[in-house]
Design a protein around this motif. Structure first.
Motif, PDB file in Angstrom:
ATOM      1  N   LYS A   1      -8.034   2.509   9.620  1.00 31.97           N
ATOM      2  CA  LYS A   1      -8.751   1.589   8.729  1.00 31.97           C
ATOM      3  C   LYS A   1      -9.491   2.375   7.633  1.00 31.97           C
ATOM      4  O   LYS A   1      -9.491   2.010   6.456  1.00 31.97           O
ATOM      5  CB  LYS A   1      -9.759   0.781   9.564  1.00 31.97           C
TER       6      LYS A   1
ATOM      7  N   ALA B   1      -7.103   3.835   5.017  1.00 24.93           N
ATOM      8  CA  ALA B   1      -6.714   2.808   4.049  1.00 24.93           C
ATOM      9  C   ALA B   1      -7.813   2.587   3.016  1.00 24.93           C
ATOM     10  O   ALA B   1      -7.554   2.463   1.816  1.00 24.93           O
ATOM     11  CB  ALA B   1      -6.390   1.502   4.775  1.00 24.93           C
ATOM     12  N   GLU B   2      -9.054   2.595   3.485  1.00 22.16           N
ATOM     13  CA  GLU B   2     -10.194   2.404   2.584  1.00 22.16           C
ATOM     14  C   GLU B   2     -10.301   3.566   1.587  1.00 22.16           C
ATOM     15  O   GLU B   2     -10.531   3.374   0.395  1.00 22.16           O
ATOM     16  CB  GLU B   2     -11.471   2.285   3.428  1.00 22.16           C
TER      17      GLU B   2
ATOM     18  N   LYS C   1      -7.886   5.528   0.579  1.00 23.93           N
ATOM     19  CA  LYS C   1      -6.774   5.484  -0.394  1.00 23.93           C
ATOM     20  C   LYS C   1      -6.986   4.377  -1.425  1.00 23.93           C
ATOM     21  O   LYS C   1      -6.618   4.502  -2.581  1.00 23.93           O
ATOM     22  CB  LYS C   1      -5.435   5.295   0.325  1.00 23.93           C
ATOM     23  N   ARG C   2      -7.597   3.276  -0.983  1.00 18.31           N
ATOM     24  CA  ARG C   2      -7.850   2.181  -1.912  1.00 18.31           C
ATOM     25  C   ARG C   2      -8.853   2.632  -2.984  1.00 18.31           C
ATOM     26  O   ARG C   2      -8.697   2.356  -4.151  1.00 18.31           O
ATOM     27  CB  ARG C   2      -8.394   0.976  -1.148  1.00 18.31           C
ATOM     28  N   ARG C   3      -9.851   3.384  -2.554  1.00 17.93           N
ATOM     29  CA  ARG C   3     -10.897   3.793  -3.494  1.00 17.93           C
ATOM     30  C   ARG C   3     -10.532   5.060  -4.272  1.00 17.93           C
ATOM     31  O   ARG C   3     -11.056   5.300  -5.349  1.00 17.93           O
ATOM     32  CB  ARG C   3     -12.207   4.044  -2.745  1.00 17.93           C
TER      33      ARG C   3
ATOM     34  N   PRO D   1      -7.195   6.515  -5.220  1.00 20.56           N
ATOM     35  CA  PRO D   1      -5.725   6.534  -5.219  1.00 20.56           C
ATOM     36  C   PRO D   1      -5.118   7.846  -5.724  1.00 20.56           C
ATOM     37  O   PRO D   1      -3.989   8.173  -5.365  1.00 20.56           O
ATOM     38  CB  PRO D   1      -5.370   5.369  -6.150  1.00 20.56           C
TER      39      PRO D   1
ATOM     40  N   GLY E   1      -1.540   4.281   4.235  1.00 15.20           N
ATOM     41  CA  GLY E   1      -1.598   4.844   2.884  1.00 15.20           C
ATOM     42  C   GLY E   1      -1.482   6.347   2.806  1.00 15.20           C
ATOM     43  O   GLY E   1      -1.728   6.933   1.749  1.00 15.20           O
TER      44      GLY E   1
END
Lengths: 441, 423
Positions: B87, B90-91, B93-95, B97, B124
């Motif tokens: 989790k 993923a966070e 990679k979202r923030r 990239p 991610g």
């Protein structure tokens, strides 16, 4: 825009160029610098950085010396303090960064932060490194009064933000007290002028010397010509002791005398015994300088006690080691002599700071320097709407703003007389505030 | 300004500085703070079946007043639930990239590898790193260095991972082998896109001589740990260069082992690494060390006219040769600068006791030592012990003999200069 620096050339034979004024804190060799840098504990949220008025990231610049990234080290210093070269020499590090080094709580000497800063900045100057470029032109212009550290730091920051700058200086010499007032064994006038030229190298800062506010330039004209104004005109002449005989030759203001020594060569060949009146840092600079000029007997006369003197204890300790004498709790009441001073008439003060009857004595002296403070120049702007002047100081908020829109101030004229590093911090903060006042972010 | 954009086996990052899989890359909060400080990538602390750790876990090698020139640990892979880690990945990679997140993995069966690889990529991951290196705790369970020491198992698991993965796969190698090459080759045969090396070295960091127990102490016992930190750099450089120069090895290397400054990183890059990973220096000093690493590398590249990392990676590899190819007729001798010599005689005692007896006390009581140049073998020992920068210089002597290596001497009888110091 062109950079112009029309300062008067320094005479090669000025007193401070003599060997007597060699560094009292000599530079570190490269090997010593690396060893000292590796001692640094690289503290997080470091007390030294907090203690520095310009908040130089000291652990980072020191680490970069340790890794051999001297260029990066200098960049770290100058990013926070564009006068980092002179501050490395003139800062009272003992009561700032070095005084707060955590090693003081350990059984080891604190890191020699000033010397390490000097090492990195000296290399940068020797290599001719430059780190900053002017921002995209904003079309706005700022007029700055006084070419000392506060205005220089302010102007440099304003140029990074793209504002045009004009500095008005009443003297022929730029650099403020770094050029005319700092003890030469800490900073020589030629190094100060070199630093000013380096700062102005960012381009777009016009310097007009020989222009005095109120004499050659009215405040109204200054405001009319610029979108904002920064006042960094420092302090006025030495305060004078109104006492019998103070007009005698050989009674001089300390600041004026020091300026004469930094920019020329005062004749002290006939001086055997010098007395400096005062107990602040100007007095301490003066006594140590007089010793170096070869005057056999140098005495500081101060109305307070050794414990209560306002000058830095570490400076007085050094003065004592150099054989400076002191007379504590003495009030000068007059000067002896005919034409030329021969002595200072003093009375002793009691614990109640009142003269003790019958205690009058004459301290022999053929040179007397008055280091009892400097006049404040606040009256230059005291009549202006919105500008408050208190006891000669221009009153400002934390970001240097006066109560008059577009008018800011910093350095000695606002703080009453502090260190170069305070002037730099205030000039830089004011630049940011000016930028915001001109619509910048 | 040099462009530091990095591509290591297809994993792209804004600069070559990655956090190694270790405590500094244990959580999303840490990795994001690291990226804020400038780290270009992070190899997440190894995912697998969460373990239980001991206290204490770390030991430092303190040397002559300097703390932790070497370091070891008996910590294992992540002790956090896989779901939590995924989790957070993923966070991150979202923030972030543009930053590289490489997920380190260590499980046992083919199915476990397939499952964890899929979930990591779904979270991610920009790349995977197979942890075949951990030398304590996990190897006893048939994982970590137990895999890395067996080329056939290494190759097999690597090939599984490559089969299951849609992102680049790096294999992290253990240095606890006699020759690194077969292990790098096994990863290459398995299809790995690159290798990371070195993992930690089996070690005992020290003994508490009063309690008479190894460190770090867990009640009255301890165990061997993984050695790392500045002191392991020479071993890591050797293994990195050993693979980089091998003619059949041609996949990228992520260099690890004792990187504490930009200079260390430059050495790894020059010896063939195309990214570098850092753990110990961050554990000791924090994420903030990366600013100087980036700036120092950039300034170095600028000063050498290098524009991109392609201009630096592997530049020193050709200088790594065999002993038999070194020129035996190249002759140097030591020269002492009398102006800067401080008269400590450290070179005298080193040469007399530790080398070839050619440096003597100065004549007539002079403190500048005298060198018998006819006996000096040019070994460098005096220069190494000399405390004065630049005081002792090793200068080349023209002896009239053309270059001749041992191999040439054996093959063709090439003439060798007379021996010195063989008295």
């Amino acid at each position: 825009m062109s950079t112009t620096l029309p300062h008067a050339p320094l005479p090669a034979d000025r007193a401070e160029a003599a060997e007597a004024f060699e560094d009292y804190k000599p530079p570190l060799s490269p090997g010593h610098a690396v060893v000292e840098a590796n001692r640094c504990l690289y503290c997080e949220d470091a007390p030294c950085t907090i203690a520095c008025p310009t908040h130089i990231d000291i652990p980072t610049f020191i680490r970069k010396i340790a890794t051999g990234n001297i260029r990066g080290s200098a960049k770290t210093i100058f990013s926070s303090n564009i006068l980092g070269m002179s501050c490395a020499r003139v800062c009272p590090v003992e009561v700032l960064c070095v005084g707060d080094c955590v090693y003081n709580h350990l059984d080891q000497p604190p890191i020699q932060i000033g010397k390490l800063q000097r090492y990195a900045t000296d290399v940068a100057f020797a290599e001719g490194w430059r780190f900053f470029e002017a921002g995209a032109p904003t079309g706005r212009s700022v007029g700055l009064v006084g070419a000392g550290p506060a205005s220089l730091a302010c102007a440099h920051e304003l140029r990074r933000l793209g504002h045009a700058c004009t500095i008005y200086e009443k003297r022929d010499v730029v650099g403020g007290l770094n050029s005319t007032g700092v003890a030469p064994y800490k900073m020589r006038a030629d190094r100060s002028l070199e630093e000013v030229e380096w700062v102005l190298g960012i381009g777009g800062i016009e310097v007009k010397t020989g222009v005095e506010l109120g004499r050659d330039l009215s405040f109204e004209a200054l405001e009319a010509q610029h979108d904002a104004v920064f006042l960094g005109f420092g302090l006025g002449p030495d305060s004078w002791l109104e006492a019998a005989g103070s007009e005698l030759s050989g009674v001089e203001g300390a600041v004026e005398f020091i300026e004469g020594m930094k920019l020329g060569t005062p004749d002290v060949s006939e001086v055997r015994r010098a007395v400096v009146i005062g107990g602040g840092n100007t007095a301490l600079d003066a006594v140590r300088e007089l010793v170096r000029m070869g005057i056999a007997s140098v005495t500081m006369v101060y109305r307070g006690t050794e414990e209560r003197m306002s000058g830095y204890a570490h400076e007085w300790k050094a003065g004592k080691l150099e054989d400076v004498k002191a007379l504590w709790q003495r009030q000068p009441v007059g000067f002896e002599g005919e034409g030329r001073v021969t002595g200072v008439r003093c009375v002793k003060l009691g614990q109640d700071r009142q003269p003790i009857a019958g205690s009058e004595e004459v301290v022999p002296a053929d040179l007397v320097l008055l280091a009892i403070g400097q006049g404040k120049l606040g009256e230059l702007v005291s009549g202006l709407d919105g500008v408050t002047v208190e006891r000669g100081r221009v009153v400002v908020g934390p970001d240097g703003a006066t109560g008059r829109p577009g008018v800011f101030a910093g350095g000695d004229c606002a703080n009453g007389g502090k260190e170069v590093v305070n002037a730099v911090a205030e000039g830089k903060a004011a630049a940011q505030a000016i930028h915001r006042s001109l619509g910048g972010n | 300004m040099a462009d530091l954009t990095t591509n290591c086996g297809g994993i792209v990052s804004p600069n070559p500085f990655w956090l190694a899989s270790a405590p500094p890359a244990n959580s999303g909060d840490q990795v994001m703070r690291a990226f804020d400080h400038g780290w270009g990538g992070a190899v997440w602390k190894t995912l697998g079946t969460p373990i239980q750790n001991v206290s204490s876990r770390f030991g430092g090698l303190h040397y002559k007043g300097t703390k932790a020139i070497g370091f070891n640990n008996i910590e294992l892979i992540t002790d956090r639930p896989i779901e939590t880690n995924l989790k957070e990945i993923a966070e991150v990679k979202r923030r972030y990239p543009k930053h590289a997140v490489i997920v380190s993995l260590m499980v046992e069966t083919r199915d476990e590898w397939q499952d964890l690889i899929k979930r990591s990529i779904d979270a991610g991951a920009d790349g995977l790193e197979l942890n075949f290196g951990c030398p304590h705790g996990m190897c006893e369970r048939g994982m970590g260095s137990a895999v890395g020491q067996e080329p056939r198992i290494n190759e097999r698991i690597t090939s599984w991972a490559v089969e299951f993965s849609t992102v680049p796969v790096l294999v992290k190698l253990t240095p606890n082998v006699s020759d690194i090459v077969p292990h790098g080759m096994a990863a290459q045969r398995g299809g790995a896109h690159g290798v990371s090396l070195i993992n930690t070295i089996k070690s005992i960091i020290g003994v508490d001589i009063d309690r008479m127990v190894l460190e770090p102490r867990v009640r009255g016992l301890s165990t061997n740990g993984g050695y790392c930190g500045a002191a392991v750099k020479p071993i890591a450089l050797h293994m990195t260069a050993g693979l980089a120069r091998h003619p059949d090895f041609n996949i990228p290397i992520s260099g690890i082992g004792g990187i504490a400054s930009w200079r260390d990183a430059v050495e790894f890059l020059l010896l063939g690494a195309s990214s570098v990973q850092v753990c110990t220096e961050v554990m000791l000093r924090g994420y903030r060390v990366v600013e100087d690493m980036i700036e120092g590398l950039s300034n170095y590249m600028d000063s050498h006219g290098m524009k991109t990392l392609d201009d630096i990676v592997g530049r020193a590899v050709p200088s790594y040769s065999e002993w038999g190819e070194l020129d035996l007729n190249y002759e140097t001798i030591a020269r002492i600068d009398p102006e800067t010599c401080i008269g400590c005689y450290d070179c005298v005692v080193a040469c007399q006791d530790g080398a070839h007896q050619c440096i003597y006390p100065g004549d007539n009581g002079a403190r500048v030592p005298r060198i018998d140049e006819s006996e000096c073998v040019g070994c460098n020992l005096c220069q190494i012990v000399c405390p004065v920068p630049g005081c002792i210089e090793m200068v080349e002597v023209e002896n009239g003999y053309p270059p001749a290596t041992w191999n040439q001497h054996v093959a063709t009888g090439a003439a060798l200069r007379p021996k010195k110091g063989a008295h």
